[in-house]
Design an enzyme around this catalytic site. Structure first.
Site, short mmCIF file in Angstrom:
data_model
loop_
_atom_site.label_atom_id
_atom_site.label_comp_id
_atom_site.label_asym_id
_atom_site.label_seq_id
_atom_site.Cartn_x
_atom_site.Cartn_y
_atom_site.Cartn_z
CB SER A 24 -0.96 0.00 1.19
OG SER A 24 -0.26 -0.06 2.41
CD GLU A 25 0.80 4.77 1.23
OE1 GLU A 25 0.43 5.69 0.46
OE2 GLU A 25 0.02 3.99 1.78
CB THR A 26 7.33 2.24 -1.29
OG1 THR A 26 6.94 0.89 -1.61
CG2 THR A 26 8.85 2.30 -1.18
#
Length: 264
Positions: free
Chosen positions: A48-50
């Site tokens: 969902s996020e980096t």
């Protein structure tokens, strides 16, 4: 072709158990990579996020990418970044100062194994929602609000949140970063889930930034400044939220799943 190696960490945030909470990738860089490359890395990670972090004097610049776009604020990936900096980069002291070009100054403090985000509070207003947003849910919400980037839908009970199965195609038309659904909880003061198909994430397991919206709402509704919260995704997550003026403190734990190396 010449390739550069970067260390990549994958951290499970808002949990003390691997395979729970919300996984985020973290890359600590000496200097910024091209935007297109950071977006490609985030797409390849397919989380969902980096988060990408660059030290700038006494603070850390931070940016967050979903598999499809850059976002203005992300809580769990900031928590994950703090975990990496404290544990693997041995940053001294008990507080980190992050800065986002879109969300300003952000802080993370550490006490034992608990990390606490210090984020700006989101301001919300009651709105008449788009027809597609209501059509995406089988049950009509009691209240609908809109914050800086997300809609907040309030339902009657925790059972409603557990049973949410929205139409993602319709949700994409909301033109918001995401949609938060929430109700009072059984074993927590409030519970929530977060859907963001328009941002490349159908359901986010645990969304720290959503609690900058949820905390002021439930603080006023319950008459409490400090509250326990649970996000009822399949992986699940536990948070402690506190309203302090125009800031929200969001606390949770984090564990390392992976430390590796990427070649680009």
């Amino acid at each position: 072709m010449f390739k550069t190696h970067y260390t990549l960490y994958q951290i499970d945030a808002f949990t003390n158990k691997t395979f729970k909470g919300n996984p985020a990738a973290v890359c600590v860089l000496d200097s910024w990579l091209p935007d297109e490359l950071m977006q490609n890395i985030a797409a390849e990670n397919n989380l969902s996020e980096t988060a990408f972090v660059v030290k700038n004097q006494d603070r850390f610049e931070i940016r967050w990418f979903t598999p499809t776009l850059e976002v203005d604020l992300c809580g769990h990936a900031t928590l994950a970044s703090a975990h990496v900096l404290f544990l693997y980069y041995h940053v001294p002291g008990s507080q980190l100062h992050f800065h986002s070009q879109h969300s300003g100054d952000l802080y993370v403090s550490k006490k034992d194994d608990m990390l606490t985000l210090d984020f700006p509070v989101d301001s919300i207003e009651s709105v008449e929602p788009p027809a597609e947003l209501l059509q995406a849910f089988k049950k009509k919400p009691l209240e609908v609000y809109q914050g800086k980037t997300d809609y907040l839908l309030i339902f009657e009970s925790q059972k409603d949140i557990e049973g949410c199965d929205p139409d993602m195609t319709l949700l994409k038309k909301s033109k918001a970063r995401g949609v938060i659904v929430s109700a009072s909880g059984k074993k927590a003061h409030f519970v929530s889930r977060f859907f963001a198909p328009g941002s490349g994430v159908d359901e986010d397991p645990v969304t720290g930034s959503a609690h900058t919206t949820l905390t002021p709402y439930w603080s006023e509704k319950l008459g409490k400044k400090k509250m326990k919260a649970r996000q009822l995704s399949k992986r699940g997550g536990k948070l402690v939220c506190e309203l302090k003026g125009d800031r929200v403190l969001i606390s949770g734990r984090a564990v390392t799943y992976l430390k590796g190396e990427i070649e680009v």
